[in-house]
Design a protein around this motif. Structure first.
Motif, mmCIF file in Angstrom:
data_model
loop_
_atom_site.group_PDB
_atom_site.id
_atom_site.type_symbol
_atom_site.label_atom_id
_atom_site.label_comp_id
_atom_site.label_asym_id
_atom_site.label_seq_id
_atom_site.Cartn_x
_atom_site.Cartn_y
_atom_site.Cartn_z
ATOM 1 N N ASP A 6 8.308 2.663 -9.162
ATOM 2 C CA ASP A 6 7.017 2.972 -8.809
ATOM 3 C C ASP A 6 5.901 1.902 -9.042
ATOM 4 O O ASP A 6 5.051 1.498 -8.515
ATOM 5 C CB ASP A 6 6.651 4.279 -9.401
ATOM 6 C CG ASP A 6 6.642 4.132 -10.959
ATOM 7 O OD1 ASP A 6 7.478 3.634 -11.432
ATOM 8 O OD2 ASP A 6 6.061 5.080 -11.654
ATOM 9 N N THR A 7 6.312 1.013 -10.220
ATOM 10 C CA THR A 7 5.588 -0.084 -10.494
ATOM 11 C C THR A 7 5.688 -1.200 -9.478
ATOM 12 O O THR A 7 4.600 -1.923 -9.132
ATOM 13 C CB THR A 7 5.942 -0.667 -11.690
ATOM 14 O OG1 THR A 7 5.752 0.166 -12.743
ATOM 15 C CG2 THR A 7 5.374 -2.322 -12.140
ATOM 16 N N SER A 10 3.905 -0.211 -6.283
ATOM 17 C CA SER A 10 2.482 -0.198 -6.535
ATOM 18 C C SER A 10 2.068 -1.738 -6.372
ATOM 19 O O SER A 10 1.098 -2.165 -6.008
ATOM 20 C CB SER A 10 1.823 0.053 -7.765
ATOM 21 O OG SER A 10 1.969 1.570 -7.577
ATOM 22 N N HIS A 40 3.153 1.875 2.967
ATOM 23 C CA HIS A 40 3.411 1.895 1.563
ATOM 24 C C HIS A 40 3.499 3.165 0.884
ATOM 25 O O HIS A 40 3.496 3.432 -0.386
ATOM 26 C CB HIS A 40 2.215 1.105 0.832
ATOM 27 C CG HIS A 40 2.275 -0.219 1.142
ATOM 28 N ND1 HIS A 40 3.235 -1.259 0.693
ATOM 29 C CD2 HIS A 40 1.545 -1.023 2.138
ATOM 30 C CE1 HIS A 40 2.931 -2.382 1.123
ATOM 31 N NE2 HIS A 40 1.943 -2.213 2.134
ATOM 32 N N TYR A 42 2.161 5.996 0.257
ATOM 33 C CA TYR A 42 1.083 6.827 -0.187
ATOM 34 C C TYR A 42 1.110 8.312 0.250
ATOM 35 O O TYR A 42 1.326 8.915 1.053
ATOM 36 C CB TYR A 42 -0.362 6.318 0.121
ATOM 37 C CG TYR A 42 -0.585 5.087 -0.767
ATOM 38 C CD1 TYR A 42 -1.009 5.082 -1.942
ATOM 39 C CD2 TYR A 42 -0.597 3.767 -0.099
ATOM 40 C CE1 TYR A 42 -0.921 3.784 -2.738
ATOM 41 C CE2 TYR A 42 -0.668 2.810 -0.797
ATOM 42 C CZ TYR A 42 -0.973 2.619 -2.066
ATOM 43 O OH TYR A 42 -1.357 1.666 -2.899
ATOM 44 N N HIS A 102 2.050 9.204 -11.646
ATOM 45 C CA HIS A 102 0.993 9.270 -11.072
ATOM 46 C C HIS A 102 -0.136 9.357 -12.136
ATOM 47 O O HIS A 102 0.088 10.192 -13.120
ATOM 48 C CB HIS A 102 0.799 10.483 -10.081
ATOM 49 C CG HIS A 102 1.369 10.152 -8.806
ATOM 50 N ND1 HIS A 102 0.864 10.571 -7.684
ATOM 51 C CD2 HIS A 102 2.627 9.585 -8.505
ATOM 52 C CE1 HIS A 102 2.014 10.199 -6.741
ATOM 53 N NE2 HIS A 102 2.827 9.593 -7.092
ATOM 54 N N ILE A 114 -5.308 3.917 -5.143
ATOM 55 C CA ILE A 114 -4.789 2.679 -4.967
ATOM 56 C C ILE A 114 -4.974 1.933 -6.227
ATOM 57 O O ILE A 114 -4.403 0.982 -6.777
ATOM 58 C CB ILE A 114 -5.216 1.994 -3.853
ATOM 59 C CG1 ILE A 114 -4.590 2.562 -2.500
ATOM 60 C CG2 ILE A 114 -4.861 0.308 -3.999
ATOM 61 C CD1 ILE A 114 -5.383 2.095 -1.210
ATOM 62 N N GLU A 117 -3.302 3.271 -9.275
ATOM 63 C CA GLU A 117 -1.681 2.707 -9.105
ATOM 64 C C GLU A 117 -1.357 1.318 -9.435
ATOM 65 O O GLU A 117 -0.535 0.751 -10.381
ATOM 66 C CB GLU A 117 -1.170 3.266 -8.038
ATOM 67 C CG GLU A 117 -1.016 4.841 -7.645
ATOM 68 C CD GLU A 117 -0.523 5.348 -6.340
ATOM 69 O OE1 GLU A 117 0.240 4.308 -5.884
ATOM 70 O OE2 GLU A 117 -0.326 6.310 -6.040
ATOM 71 N N THR A 118 -2.387 0.635 -9.166
ATOM 72 C CA THR A 118 -2.332 -0.768 -9.356
ATOM 73 C C THR A 118 -2.539 -1.095 -10.734
ATOM 74 O O THR A 118 -1.866 -1.842 -11.335
ATOM 75 C CB THR A 118 -3.506 -1.716 -8.431
ATOM 76 O OG1 THR A 118 -3.127 -1.255 -7.175
ATOM 77 C CG2 THR A 118 -3.356 -3.164 -8.851
ATOM 78 N N ALA A 121 0.648 -0.128 -12.642
ATOM 79 C CA ALA A 121 1.525 -1.019 -12.521
ATOM 80 C C ALA A 121 1.414 -2.211 -13.299
ATOM 81 O O ALA A 121 2.347 -2.860 -14.130
ATOM 82 C CB ALA A 121 1.460 -1.573 -11.135
#
Length: 181
Positions: A6-7, A10, A40, A42, A102, A114, A117-118, A121
């Motif tokens: 997931d990292t 993202s 991506h 989502y 999440h 977004i 999530e960034t 990460a």
């Protein structure tokens, strides 16, 4: 692989979003945003309207600043993004993805998801002291970002096009005996 799935996903999405602003701008239509959303993977709310597009486009500059920050400079940026969204990390499993993090509600605006999530990460990047895996393209005529996930940390260009252009230029310089810039 240096990061959890997931990292990595993202980070790849954030780099793609930031690089969409590098000339020519590739995120100018709702259809382009739809493609970005699908590409991506989502999940959650996606209104697919002009307002959502503009919110996502507005993220590009702040995410560029975050992704190009040094380790200690990234921390307050991450904390601000998480606080602004009132992020609460939780483990989830959906579609074909196993357990992953999440930190926002799936009904939160896409731009918020977004950003969070960034930021999540980047927590892993900072904690692993791996900010050197993010940088600017080595092509002197390009401002694209590079996410180097290679084992030997050898990725220097944001795209195959930039890498090929520089390889051709180096080849031509060797053939003519002219020094490279």
């Amino acid at each position: 692989m240096p990061f959890a799935h997931d990292t990595e996903s993202s980070l790849l999405a954030a780099v793609a979003l930031v690089n969409s602003a590098v000339a020519p701008d590739t995120l100018t239509t709702v259809e382009a945003l739809d493609e970005f959303y699908r590409e991506h993977a989502y999940t959650g709310r996606h209104t697919g309207d002009r307002a959502e597009l503009e919110e996502v486009r507005a993220l590009r500059a702040p995410l560029r600043t975050l992704l190009t920050s040094g380790r200690d400079d990234a921390v307050p940026l991450v904390n601000r993004l998480l606080a602004a969204a009132c992020a609460v990390p939780r483990l989830v499993r959906h579609d074909q993805q196993d357990w992953h993090l999440h930190a926002t509600d799936p009904e939160a605006p896409l731009a918020t998801r977004i950003a969070v999530e960034t930021a999540m990460a980047m927590i892993d990047v900072v904690r692993a002291d791996e900010t050197s895996r993010l940088g600017v393209c080595a092509d002197p005529d390009c401002d694209g970002l590079v996410l180097d996930l290679s084992r030997n940390r050898s990725r220097r260009f944001c795209s195959t096009a930039c890498g090929n252009r520089n390889a051709v230029a180096a080849y031509r310089a060797r053939r003519t005996g002219t020094p490279q810039p």
